[in-house]
Design an enzyme around this catalytic site. Structure first.
Site, PDB file in Angstrom:
ATOM      1  N   GLY A 131       0.869  -1.171   0.000  1.00 13.81           N
ATOM      2  CA  GLY A 131       0.000   0.000   0.000  1.00 13.81           C
ATOM      3  C   GLY A 131       0.906   1.222   0.000  1.00 13.81           C
ATOM      4  O   GLY A 131       1.874   1.278   0.782  1.00 13.81           O
ATOM      5  N   GLN A 149      -5.378  -8.948  -2.660  1.00 15.15           N
ATOM      6  CA  GLN A 149      -5.417  -7.960  -1.570  1.00 15.15           C
ATOM      7  C   GLN A 149      -6.860  -7.639  -1.164  1.00 15.15           C
ATOM      8  O   GLN A 149      -7.113  -7.316  -0.003  1.00 15.15           O
ATOM      9  CB  GLN A 149      -4.709  -6.658  -1.993  1.00 15.15           C
ATOM     10  N   ASP A 190      -1.415   4.856  -6.279  1.00 15.93           N
ATOM     11  CA  ASP A 190       0.018   4.733  -5.998  1.00 15.93           C
ATOM     12  C   ASP A 190       0.805   5.920  -6.521  1.00 15.93           C
ATOM     13  O   ASP A 190       1.890   6.219  -6.027  1.00 15.93           O
ATOM     14  CB  ASP A 190       0.564   3.429  -6.594  1.00 15.93           C
TER      15      ASP A 190
HETATM   16  O1  MRU Z   1       0.846  -3.901  -4.699  1.00 21.05           O
HETATM   17  P1  MRU Z   1       0.164  -3.221  -3.552  1.00 21.05           P
HETATM   18  O2  MRU Z   1      -0.692  -4.125  -2.744  1.00 21.05           O
HETATM   19  O3  MRU Z   1       1.126  -2.415  -2.715  1.00 21.05           O
HETATM   20  O4  MRU Z   1      -0.815  -2.164  -4.246  1.00 21.05           O
HETATM   21  C1  MRU Z   1      -1.553  -1.306  -3.439  1.00 21.05           C
HETATM   22  C2  MRU Z   1      -2.521  -0.475  -4.187  1.00 21.05           C
HETATM   23  O5  MRU Z   1      -2.563  -0.472  -5.399  1.00 21.05           O
HETATM   24  C3  MRU Z   1      -3.373   0.436  -3.380  1.00 21.05           C
HETATM   25  O6  MRU Z   1      -4.613   0.621  -3.986  1.00 21.05           O
HETATM   26  C4  MRU Z   1      -2.679   1.801  -3.264  1.00 21.05           C
HETATM   27  O7  MRU Z   1      -1.352   1.654  -2.819  1.00 21.05           O
HETATM   28  C5  MRU Z   1      -3.398   2.718  -2.358  1.00 21.05           C
HETATM   29  S1  MRU Z   1      -3.248   2.221  -0.666  1.00 21.05           S
HETATM   30  C6  MRU Z   1      -4.002   3.342   0.314  1.00 21.05           C
END
Ligand code: MRU
Length: 351
Positions: free
Chosen positions: A50, A201, A242
């Site tokens: 995240g 996730q 992100d």
């Molecule tokens: O690969 P991840 O699980 O780190 O991806 C996370 C996401 O895409 C979330 O939607 C994003 O980081 C926002 S978290 C508040």
């Protein structure tokens, strides 16, 4: 109760602990990080994940680096060089979420002002203070995002993608904070969570968080989203981010772009929720965002099961970019960017 995803234990010579998210929901285990390679491995393998949470982990990782210098009894100049080298390892552990480099660079600025003779304990003190500040700020930003978002969320069911809750941040979350703030204000609605292939996730983490909070959740295969939207049970889609570029293009978990197209096709508003630390105004459009490519095994052997023949290849981008035109509003700690334009982004971020 809102779970915390990571915490610092002890004073400047202490260590970082984080929930190993790869084990959820089957196991709840804290991982202890006493050295930077452990922090970097945790970020790369999504034990902590995240965008805001990996930024905070990166910041605490800088304090861990200074702790290594203390234990190694490094002289001042050696300690600083060590921390700078570790900063690069941390900042590059994952490429797409801008929060990671943002947080590490903020920590570097915190020691920039210290005299050259500042020793390892002095560096550790300054780095831990900055990491704690980043963590505390994120907690407050999440709260504000939840509040602003709840006021624009229409009545009716909500569909979200990936995990954007407490596990992904230093507070209540971004998109998930909007959902929980609306719920906590007394509103009642159906919450749908895409399972979010290939690493689940949504199914593993978002559903776990909502169950912990007593909010009923319905998990669906990502491929069921079009059919669900057609039924009219979803009044809004809301996701995290992100990296958001100057024109509002938004990188988020793979599948977000497809969901935004589906939402447009069904006349359902599509919202993004993110703190200002997720904006990268140095990039003009989403075409410039580096997209992380991950291991084939995540697709071919999901959760360890053999889902495809050994000889098959995999296409496994971890993120995609949703163009600004598909986004009804970006919910930030300062308010909602809507319409999503360059001008409105600058205006909201500077308030
Ligand atoms: O690969 P991840 O699980 O780190 O991806 C996370 C996401 O895409 C979330 O939607 C994003 O980081 C926002 S978290 C508040």
């Amino acid at each position: 109760m809102i779970p915390i995803s990571l915490r610092w234990v002890g004073e400047a010579t202490g260590h970082l602990e984080l929930i190993d998210q790869t084990l959820l929901p089957a196991q709840f285990t804290w991982l202890t990080c006493r050295d930077v390679p452990t922090v970097v491995e945790a970020i790369k393998s999504l034990r902590v994940r995240g965008a805001p949470a990996i930024g905070i982990a990166g910041a605490y990782g800088m304090a861990v680096a200074a702790g290594e210098a203390i234990r190694g009894q490094m002289a001042a100049s050696h300690a600083r060089a060590h921390v700078l080298a570790r900063a690069e390892e941390l900042a590059t552990a994952r490429p797409t979420a801008v929060n990671l480099r943002w947080a590490v660079e903020r920590c570097l600025r915190a020691i920039d002002g210290l005299p050259a003779e500042a020793d390892a304990p002095a560096l550790a003190e300054a780095l831990l203070t900055e990491a704690r500040a980043i963590h505390d700020e994120d907690r407050r930003l999440c709260e504000a995002i939840g509040r602003h978002g709840a006021s624009v969320l229409p009545e009716g069911g909500v569909l979200t993608h990936c995990n954007t809750g407490a596990l992904a941040t230093g507070g209540a979350g971004t998109a998930l904070a909007v959902i929980t703030a609306a719920w906590d204000s007394g509103r009642r609605f159906e919450v749908f969570a895409d399972e979010t292939r290939p690493l689940f996730q949504g199914a593993r983490l978002t559903a776990w968080e909502l169950v912990q909070r007593g909010i009923p959740v319905t998990v669906l295969c990502d491929s069921a989203a079009a059919h669900l939207l057609k039924t009219g049970r979803v009044a809004a889609c809301i996701v995290g981010a992100d990296r958001i570029t100057a024109n509002g293009d938004t990188a988020n978990k793979i599948g977000t772009y497809g969901l935004a197209l589906l939402a447009e096709a069904h006349g359902v508003p599509f919202f993004v929720a993110a703190p200002s630390s997720t904006f990268d105004l140095s990039l003009e459009t989403g075409a410039e965002i580096p997209i992380e490519e991950r291991a084939a095994a995540e697709v071919l052997r999901p959760l360890g099961a053999v889902a495809a023949p050994e000889a098959a290849k995999a296409f496994n981008p971890a993120f995609d970019v949703t163009p600004a035109r598909l986004i009804r509003g970006i919910i930030t700690e300062n308010g909602v960017v809507s319409p999503v334009t360059r001008e409105r982004i600058r205006e909201v971020l500077s308030t």
